[in-house]
Motif scaffolding. Structure first.
Motif, short mmCIF file in Angstrom:
data_model
loop_
_atom_site.label_atom_id
_atom_site.label_comp_id
_atom_site.label_asym_id
_atom_site.label_seq_id
_atom_site.Cartn_x
_atom_site.Cartn_y
_atom_site.Cartn_z
N THR A 171 7.16 5.65 -0.41
CA THR A 171 7.39 4.32 0.14
C THR A 171 6.06 3.56 0.19
N THR A 172 6.19 2.29 0.45
CA THR A 172 5.00 1.44 0.57
C THR A 172 5.06 0.68 1.88
N ARG A 173 3.93 0.18 2.29
CA ARG A 173 3.84 -0.61 3.52
C ARG A 173 3.04 -1.86 3.18
N GLN A 174 3.55 -3.00 3.59
CA GLN A 174 2.83 -4.25 3.37
C GLN A 174 1.79 -4.43 4.47
N ILE A 175 0.57 -4.77 4.10
CA ILE A 175 -0.53 -4.97 5.04
C ILE A 175 -0.84 -6.46 5.08
N SER A 176 -0.99 -7.01 6.27
CA SER A 176 -1.33 -8.43 6.37
C SER A 176 -2.80 -8.60 6.73
N PHE A 177 -3.38 -9.63 6.19
CA PHE A 177 -4.77 -9.99 6.44
C PHE A 177 -4.77 -11.39 7.04
N PRO A 178 -4.87 -11.50 8.36
CA PRO A 178 -4.85 -12.83 8.97
C PRO A 178 -6.01 -13.69 8.46
N VAL A 198 -5.93 -0.82 9.91
CA VAL A 198 -4.57 -0.33 9.72
C VAL A 198 -4.24 0.58 10.89
N THR A 199 -3.22 0.21 11.64
CA THR A 199 -2.76 1.00 12.77
C THR A 199 -1.25 1.14 12.70
N GLY A 200 -0.75 2.09 13.43
CA GLY A 200 0.70 2.27 13.48
C GLY A 200 1.07 3.70 13.19
N PRO A 201 2.35 3.99 13.30
CA PRO A 201 2.80 5.36 13.05
C PRO A 201 2.68 5.72 11.57
N ARG A 202 2.49 7.00 11.31
CA ARG A 202 2.42 7.49 9.94
C ARG A 202 3.77 7.29 9.25
N ILE A 203 3.74 7.15 7.95
CA ILE A 203 4.95 7.03 7.14
C ILE A 203 5.31 8.44 6.66
N GLU A 204 6.50 8.89 6.97
CA GLU A 204 6.90 10.25 6.62
C GLU A 204 7.32 10.40 5.17
N MET A 211 0.85 -1.16 0.00
CA MET A 211 0.00 0.00 0.00
C MET A 211 0.91 1.23 0.00
N LYS A 212 0.57 2.21 -0.84
CA LYS A 212 1.36 3.44 -0.90
C LYS A 212 1.20 4.23 0.40
N SER A 213 2.25 4.97 0.74
CA SER A 213 2.28 5.68 2.02
C SER A 213 1.11 6.65 2.18
N LYS A 214 0.68 7.32 1.13
CA LYS A 214 -0.42 8.28 1.23
C LYS A 214 -1.71 7.58 1.66
N ALA A 215 -2.01 6.43 1.06
CA ALA A 215 -3.21 5.67 1.43
C ALA A 215 -3.07 5.10 2.84
N LYS A 252 -3.73 7.77 5.47
CA LYS A 252 -5.15 8.10 5.62
C LYS A 252 -5.86 7.11 6.53
N LEU A 253 -5.45 5.85 6.49
CA LEU A 253 -6.08 4.83 7.33
C LEU A 253 -5.47 4.79 8.73
N ALA A 254 -4.15 4.82 8.82
CA ALA A 254 -3.48 4.68 10.11
C ALA A 254 -3.55 5.95 10.95
N GLY A 255 -3.62 7.10 10.32
CA GLY A 255 -3.56 8.36 11.04
C GLY A 255 -4.91 8.95 11.37
N ARG A 256 -5.91 8.13 11.57
CA ARG A 256 -7.26 8.64 11.80
C ARG A 256 -7.46 9.17 13.22
N GLY A 257 -6.61 8.83 14.14
CA GLY A 257 -6.73 9.35 15.51
C GLY A 257 -7.58 8.45 16.38
N PRO A 258 -7.38 8.55 17.71
CA PRO A 258 -8.06 7.65 18.64
C PRO A 258 -9.57 7.84 18.71
#
Length: 99
Positions: A62-69, A52-58, A1-5, A8-14
């Motif tokens: 870059t891309t981030r691999q997402i796992s689907f258990p 999707v949780t975790g720190p934002r990608i600066e 997944m591209k960092s921008k997408a 948007k998912l990870a940085g939604r806030g608590p």
């Protein structure tokens, strides 16, 4: 997944309603993907979900691999649980806010 997408998912806030990412798996043969009639719509194979949780990608490029258990199979039971859990979380948040 591209960092921008991802951001948007990870940085939604608590306090935000969590976004649920759904992966739909389809058969290799395109002719078998779905069937429909006046009485039904059938999508073959399955869907998995994750949040999707975790720190934002600066870095922007870059891309981030997402796992689907595999245990996160999307079905009536899991969808009901997701909705109930979020309803309870939101009710608790609104109750605390109202006090």
């Amino acid at each position: 997944m591209k960092s921008k997408a991802y951001n948007k998912l990870a940085g939604r806030g608590p306090g935000a309603v969590p976004a649920i990412l759904i992966l739909m798996c389809l058969p290799d043969n395109e002719d078998q993907w779905m069937g429909f009639s006046e009485d039904s719509l059938l999508l073959r194979k399955c869907c998995y979900f994750t949040t999707v949780t975790g720190p934002r990608i600066e870095s922007e490029n870059t891309t981030r691999q997402i796992s689907f258990p595999r245990r996160n199979l999307l079905n009536v039971s899991s969808l009901t649980t997701i909705l109930d859990d979020n309803r309870k979380r939101l009710e608790a948040a609104f109750s605390a806010f109202a006090e």
